[in-house]
Design an enzyme around this catalytic site. Structure first.
Site, PDB file in Angstrom:
ATOM      1  N   LYS A  13       0.788  -1.736  -0.241  1.00  0.00           N
ATOM      2  CA  LYS A  13       0.227   0.387   0.100  1.00  0.00           C
ATOM      3  C   LYS A  13       0.832   1.341   0.161  1.00  0.00           C
ATOM      4  CE  LYS A  13      -3.420  -2.336   2.012  1.00  0.00           C
ATOM      5  NZ  LYS A  13      -4.698  -2.907   2.757  1.00  0.00           N
ATOM      6  N   HIS A  99      -8.645  -3.103  -6.251  1.00  0.00           N
ATOM      7  CA  HIS A  99      -8.804  -2.726  -4.187  1.00  0.00           C
ATOM      8  C   HIS A  99      -9.654  -2.191  -4.034  1.00  0.00           C
ATOM      9  CE1 HIS A  99      -6.866  -2.922  -0.539  1.00  0.00           C
ATOM     10  NE2 HIS A  99      -7.109  -3.630  -0.786  1.00  0.00           N
ATOM     11  N   GLU A 101      -9.905  -0.422  -2.008  1.00  0.00           N
ATOM     12  CA  GLU A 101      -8.853   1.212  -1.356  1.00  0.00           C
ATOM     13  C   GLU A 101      -8.905   2.104  -2.588  1.00  0.00           C
ATOM     14  OE1 GLU A 101      -5.669  -0.143   0.676  1.00  0.00           O
ATOM     15  OE2 GLU A 101      -6.865  -0.934   1.969  1.00  0.00           O
ATOM     16  N   GLU A 169     -11.457  -9.998  -1.285  1.00  0.00           N
ATOM     17  CA  GLU A 169     -10.602  -9.376  -0.143  1.00  0.00           C
ATOM     18  C   GLU A 169     -12.274  -8.945   0.658  1.00  0.00           C
ATOM     19  OE1 GLU A 169      -6.361  -8.374   0.052  1.00  0.00           O
ATOM     20  OE2 GLU A 169      -7.689  -6.721  -0.877  1.00  0.00           O
ATOM     21  N   GLY A 175      -7.316  -5.167   7.413  1.00  0.00           N
ATOM     22  CA  GLY A 175      -6.716  -4.084   8.592  1.00  0.00           C
ATOM     23  C   GLY A 175      -7.842  -4.074   9.872  1.00  0.00           C
ATOM     24  N   SER A 210      -6.120  -8.981   6.914  1.00  0.00           N
ATOM     25  CA  SER A 210      -6.181  -9.239   8.037  1.00  0.00           C
ATOM     26  C   SER A 210      -5.494 -10.841   7.824  1.00  0.00           C
ATOM     27  CB  SER A 210      -6.852  -9.542   8.612  1.00  0.00           C
ATOM     28  OG  SER A 210      -7.700  -8.278   9.340  1.00  0.00           O
TER      29      SER A 210
HETATM   30  P1  13P Z   1      -4.289  -6.313   5.813  1.00  0.00           P
HETATM   31  O1  13P Z   1      -4.101  -7.375   5.508  1.00  0.00           O
HETATM   32  O2  13P Z   1      -4.022  -5.252   6.210  1.00  0.00           O
HETATM   33  O3  13P Z   1      -5.530  -6.428   6.498  1.00  0.00           O
HETATM   34  O4  13P Z   1      -5.481  -5.425   3.919  1.00  0.00           O
HETATM   35  C1  13P Z   1      -5.275  -7.021   3.554  1.00  0.00           C
HETATM   36  C2  13P Z   1      -5.351  -6.115   1.589  1.00  0.00           C
HETATM   37  O5  13P Z   1      -5.803  -5.440   1.340  1.00  0.00           O
HETATM   38  C3  13P Z   1      -4.450  -6.367   0.936  1.00  0.00           C
HETATM   39  O6  13P Z   1      -4.577  -5.907  -0.131  1.00  0.00           O
END
Ligand code: 13P
Length: 251
Positions: A13, A99, A101, A169, A175, A210
């Site tokens: 990220k 993603h 995000e 995901e 997170g 996670s």
């Molecule tokens: P985390 O492993 O921090 O939960 O993030 C997952 C993620 O978004 C991977 O692309």
């Protein structure tokens, strides 16, 4: 034993400066170094600013380079954007697209994701296409509907299945330390394969959200889970390697 080669991906990220990113990449590469070829694919997706330097550090190691997101066009007047071909120039073989995000943080639609997948595949990249339901979707019992819609709409008609990975995901698991059970992940992975139709059995479907050294083993022992996409736990070399090493056997 899984029919498909496992895939372990680090999504850094927007973390890592030049010095810390290089140390992390070198440490992971050192842990992955072996006399024998790795029995799985190991990919690091650093922020774009680190891609070149990390790529140099990974030369001659079994660790492969990937990027995070790209534009739909090959070039043009798009301030702040990067094309898929530019990631290829930097030595990338994979790219993370769609993603959550990007979907929720930048309002990216599945239609836009499909255009990015097409552009990235044309440039020769393997696309890791993320899909996942939100907490509200989960509570509304809409997981299957959301996943089916996102998979259908996020892939171009001419998608190259050899260059395709789907990452499930769940947004609520990113997170947060929360996670669906391996059984629930398997239900969604099977749904994704069904939506993909005849290509479903060959495409790798990986899980993200996670993932830690403590829970990776229970996920990766499942044939339906072809790998993991790791966020925060990939920022620690030993931890990330511990996750990858859970699929040393049985791949
Ligand atoms: P985390 O492993 O921090 O939960 O993030 C997952 C993620 O978004 C991977 O692309």
């Amino acid at each position: 034993m899984s029919k498909r080669r496992r895939l372990i991906v680090a999504n850094w990220k927007m973390y890592g400066r030049l010095t810390s990113g290089l140390v992390l990449a070198r440490d992971i590469a050192e842990l992955a170094q072996s006399d024998r070829p790795l029995p799985f694919d190991l990919v690091l997706c650093p922020p774009a600013t680190l891609t070149w330097a990390v790529g140099e550090a990974l030369q001659g190691t079994p660790v492969v380079l990937g990027g995070q997101d790209c534009h739909t066009a090959t070039h043009g007047a798009y301030t702040g954007d990067l094309s898929a071909a530019m990631f290829v120039d930097l030595g990338c073989r994979y790219i993370i697209l769609g993603h959550s995000e990007r979907r929720y943080g930048h309002g990216e639609s599945s239609e836009l994701v499909a255009q990015k997948v097409e552009a990235a595949q044309l440039a020769g990249l393997t696309t890791i296409v993320c899909v996942g339901e939100t907490a509200a979707d989960l509570q509304a019992g809409a997981t299957a509907e959301i996943i089916e819609k996102q998979v259908r709409e996020s892939l171009p008609k001419n998608v190259k299945t050899s260059n395709l990975v789907i990452a499930y995901e769940p947004v609520w698991a990113i997170g947060t330390g929360q996670q669906p059970s391996p059984e629930d992940v398997i239900v969604v992975h099977k749904l994704i394969r069904k939506v993909l139709g005849e290509i479903g059995e060959t495409v790798r479907v990986i899980y993200g959200g996670s993932v830690t050294p403590a829970n990776a083993g229970t996920l990766l022992r499942e044939d339906e889970i072809d790998g993991v996409l790791v966020g925060s736990a990939s920022l620690n070399a030993e931890g990330f390697w511990a996750i990858a090493a859970t699929c040393q056997q049985g791949s």
